[in-house]
Design an enzyme around this catalytic site. Structure first.
Site, PDB file in Angstrom:
ATOM      1  CG  ASP A  63      -1.907   1.062   1.250  1.00 19.64           C
ATOM      2  OD1 ASP A  63      -2.712   1.086   0.313  1.00 19.64           O
ATOM      3  OD2 ASP A  63      -1.876   1.917   2.151  1.00 19.64           O
ATOM      4  CB  THR A  96      -2.145   5.964  -2.092  1.00 23.87           C
ATOM      5  OG1 THR A  96      -2.045   4.550  -2.009  1.00 23.87           O
ATOM      6  CG2 THR A  96      -3.242   6.427  -1.184  1.00 23.87           C
ATOM      7  CB  THR A  97       0.545   3.181  -5.748  1.00 27.57           C
ATOM      8  OG1 THR A  97       0.345   2.514  -4.511  1.00 27.57           O
ATOM      9  CG2 THR A  97       1.919   2.877  -6.271  1.00 27.57           C
ATOM     10  CG  ASP A 392      -6.810   0.388  -0.200  1.00 24.71           C
ATOM     11  OD1 ASP A 392      -6.758   1.187   0.745  1.00 24.71           O
ATOM     12  OD2 ASP A 392      -5.832   0.083  -0.894  1.00 24.71           O
TER      13      ASP A 392
HETATM   14  N1  LIG Z   1      -7.290  -7.115 -12.823  1.00 23.50           N
HETATM   15  C1  LIG Z   1      -6.637  -6.028 -13.172  1.00 23.50           C
HETATM   16  N2  LIG Z   1      -6.110  -5.894 -14.392  1.00 23.50           N
HETATM   17  C2  LIG Z   1      -5.429  -4.792 -14.740  1.00 23.50           C
HETATM   18  N3  LIG Z   1      -5.232  -3.750 -13.947  1.00 23.50           N
HETATM   19  C3  LIG Z   1      -5.744  -3.806 -12.706  1.00 23.50           C
HETATM   20  C4  LIG Z   1      -6.462  -4.944 -12.250  1.00 23.50           C
HETATM   21  N4  LIG Z   1      -6.837  -4.721 -10.972  1.00 23.50           N
HETATM   22  C5  LIG Z   1      -6.365  -3.498 -10.645  1.00 23.50           C
HETATM   23  N5  LIG Z   1      -5.717  -2.940 -11.687  1.00 23.50           N
HETATM   24  C6  LIG Z   1      -5.080  -1.620 -11.750  1.00 23.50           C
HETATM   25  O1  LIG Z   1      -4.123  -1.504 -10.712  1.00 23.50           O
HETATM   26  C7  LIG Z   1      -3.994  -0.129 -10.359  1.00 23.50           C
HETATM   27  C8  LIG Z   1      -4.089   0.030  -8.877  1.00 23.50           C
HETATM   28  O2  LIG Z   1      -3.041  -0.621  -8.257  1.00 23.50           O
HETATM   29  P1  LIG Z   1      -2.778  -0.476  -6.701  1.00 23.50           P
HETATM   30  O3  LIG Z   1      -1.568  -1.276  -6.399  1.00 23.50           O
HETATM   31  O4  LIG Z   1      -4.025  -0.787  -5.953  1.00 23.50           O
HETATM   32  O5  LIG Z   1      -2.384   1.035  -6.534  1.00 23.50           O
HETATM   33  P2  LIG Z   1      -3.162   2.264  -5.903  1.00 23.50           P
HETATM   34  O6  LIG Z   1      -2.484   2.483  -4.585  1.00 23.50           O
HETATM   35  O7  LIG Z   1      -2.897   3.391  -6.834  1.00 23.50           O
HETATM   36  O8  LIG Z   1      -4.594   1.909  -5.770  1.00 23.50           O
HETATM   37  C9  LIG Z   1      -5.119   0.597 -11.062  1.00 23.50           C
HETATM   38  O9  LIG Z   1      -4.589   1.276 -12.171  1.00 23.50           O
HETATM   39  C10 LIG Z   1      -6.042  -0.526 -11.488  1.00 23.50           C
HETATM   40  O10 LIG Z   1      -6.788  -0.170 -12.623  1.00 23.50           O
HETATM   41 MG   LIG Z   2      -5.516   0.215  -4.953  1.00 24.21          MG
END
Ligand SMILES: Nc1ncnc2c1ncn2[C@@H]1O[C@H](COP(=O)(O)OP(=O)(O)O)[C@@H](O)[C@H]1O
Ligand SMILES: [Mg+2]
Length: 540
Positions: A63, A96-97, A392
């Site tokens: 996270d 957040t990322t 989240d």
């Molecule tokens: N099954 C999936 N296939 C492709 N991209 C995905 C999938 N699930 C989540 N994502 C993408 O992963 C990203 C979020 O990653 P995450 O590690 O949760 O970071 P954040 O802290 O920004 O939420 C988003 O761009 C989301 O669209």
């Molecule tokens: Mg996320």
């Protein structure tokens, strides 16, 4: 004396100062370092970080907000990126990322523009225009979601969770998230308001993620104070106490001189009578359950047990508030005020064995909006990381329910925005055009990183995505498992619109703020005496 050119000192000695290009490069380098540090965690195939603090405590997480919170950051410009993560977390609980990675990339692209002598103000202006346009595009391609569409809400939870938790458990947690958010959602007019803080998450190490349960009620990680108290109270009448059931100790040391044994007995009798009186007040009110925020004397515990009253002491203040809300009871500060009308009610209060411990469950509450998630998992690290992921998921479901708008994930939205920004840039012309183009390239960092983290060829992935979007497939995103370009709305990789908008806006604001700084004046670290200490090297 000639010319009178005495230097003027306006800053304290030891103050460092960096101006112009030097300041820009230094600040941008620090911000980029932050973004680079968390890039590898983005997306479903992102990696985890293990953070070890100075006490040796370990946190394993994926996270972004948590990583940035746990590491000590010194550099002022880097701290601004940490703020981006915090804002994003406060507003949406997710993304957040994404927001930090985007801010870092915006600054990286700005650096090349600075190197080709584009003025920072022009870049800032271009970025602002691009950000507004990007938000417009995202709104335009977003879709409605009905509050009754439980299946889609589950997918939103799954997208937020998927980047953190393996499949089977992900389904259970998505379902649990949606159910609990729907339970606490309040309808105001046509709109929903969700306060996810009303969902209590109770962690209990042991068992597996699949043992996680949704409890309609409040859970206390406590057992009754006395082993002979009942462990099951149907239709409880609950007293909530904010005062202790103990003899008050005097503030100052006082001595009582006792000269004969009858006096001692009288003294003890009086103490006993006071405690008995406290218990009597409880009994008289008709309560058969007591939740006390403070301590309870052994003797009082004994009397309470004798009266068959289920009593828990040292309940957390936040739990007392939840209990008051859930049971409709009133928290009483003075025991002598306790009346029947102040008691709370529920379906039952019971003691349940969870793993190695016993916990108190208050269920069937008057107020159905009281829900708790009992989170289980093999180790402390797993349970902790699950709690963060669950936060989240609860947040995104709440936001989606409140706003009723969703956008496509998997990099689809970013590529569509980039495409339209390039068209838009051409209509602006001038130097701002360069900044808008830079913004378009910067936002592609999201799909690029998703691809990289999945071990795919990121250049090919971006080219495939761009081509699909050029052909009008505005929801084309990356299936990070196969590397294929697919329609993300169909694949149901979806996110609340607000997460995307907030990420664009806060990343832009942070980048612009860093760009507008051309002078860093730093006081001497450590704040020593002015002029520094005299050299004490040769003093004995
Ligand atoms: N099954 C999936 N296939 C492709 N991209 C995905 C999938 N699930 C989540 N994502 C993408 O992963 C990203 C979020 O990653 P995450 O590690 O949760 O970071 P954040 O802290 O920004 O939420 C988003 O761009 C989301 O669209
Ligand atoms: Mg996320």
């Amino acid at each position: 004396m000639m010319g009178g050119q005495t230097p003027i000192f306006i800053l304290k000695e030891g103050t460092t100062r960096e101006k112009g290009k030097g300041a820009h490069h230094n600040n941008i380098a620090a911000a980029k370092a932050i973004a680079d540090a968390i890039r590898s965690t983005l997306g479903p195939r992102g990696m985890d970080k293990m953070l070890v603090d100075s006490m040796g405590d370990v946190v394993i997480t994926n996270d972004g907000a948590t990583i940035l919170k746990e590491i000590d950051i010194e550099h002022p410009a880097a701290k601004m990126l940490v703020e981006v993560a915090k804002t994003q977390d406060a507003e949406c609980g997710d993304g957040t990322t994404t927001s930090v990675v985007l801010a870092g990339e915006l600054l990286k692209r700005a650096e090349s523009l600075l190197d080709s002598n584009v003025h920072p103000t022009v870049i800032a202006q271009g970025y602002r225009m691009a950000s507004e346009k990007a938000v417009d595009v995202l709104e335009e391609i977003s879709m409605n979601i009905s509050n009754k569409d439980v299946k889609k809400l589950r997918k939103i939870a799954a997208t937020a969770l998927r980047s953190k938790i393996a499949d089977a458990a992900g389904d259970l947690l998505s379902d649990t998230s949606v159910k609990s958010v729907l339970a606490v959602a309040e309808k105001r007019g046509k709109r929903y308001v969700v306060d996810v803080d009303n969902i209590q998450i109770v962690k209990k190490q042991g068992g597996s993620i699949d043992d996680t349960e949704l409890i309609e009620g409040v859970i206390l990680d406590k057992e009754p104070v006395h082993s002979s108290m009942p462990n099951h109270v149907p239709k409880p009448k609950i007293a909530l106490l904010d005062s202790s059931m103990e003899i008050k100790k005097t503030e100052v040391d006082a001595k009582i001189q006792i000269r004969d044994p009858t006096q001692l007995q009288a003294f003890l009798d009086e103490e006993e009578a006071t405690l008995r009186g406290m218990v009597d007040s409880v009994v008289k009110s008709g309560a058969n359950v007591v939740f006390c925020q403070k301590g309870i004397d052994d003797l009082a515990q004994h009397y309470l047990a004798k009266n068959g009253i289920y009593t828990v002491r040292r309940v957390k203040k936040s739990d007392m508030e939840k209990l008051a809300k859930a049971t409709g009871g009133e928290v009483v500060t003075d025991l002598s005020d306790l009346k029947k009308s102040m008691l709370g009610s529920a379906g039952k209060v019971e003691l349940r064995q969870i793993g190695d411990d016993k916990m108190t469950f208050v269920t069937g509450c008057k107020n159905a909006a009281a829900v708790s998630i009992l989170l289980r998992g093999g180790t402390e690290h797993i349970v902790d990381e699950m709690e963060r992921s669950l936060h989240d998921a609860l947040s995104v479901v709440g936001v989606a329910l409140e706003d009723g708008r969703i956008a496509a994930g998997g990099g689809a939205s970013a590529i569509e925005i980039a495409l339209r920004l390039r068209d838009y840039a051409a209509t602006i012309g001038g130097r701002e055009q360069m900044a808008i183009d830079a913004f378009a390239n910067a936002i592609e960092i999201i799909p690029k990183t998703l691809a990289e983290n999945a071990g795919l060829d990121s250049i090919n992935s971006i080219l495939d995505l761009r081509q699909a979007h050029k052909k009008g497939q505005k929801y084309a995103g990356l299936n990070v498992h196969t590397g294929k370009v697919v329609n993300m709305m169909d694949a149901e990789v979806i996110e609340p619109l607000r997460v995307g908008i907030q990420a664009i806006q806060s990343a832009t604001e942070a980048a612009v703020m860093v760009l507008r700084i051309d002078d860093v004046i730093a006081a001497r670290a450590g704040g020593g005496p002015p002029g520094g200490m005299p050299d004490m090297g040769d003093m004995d």
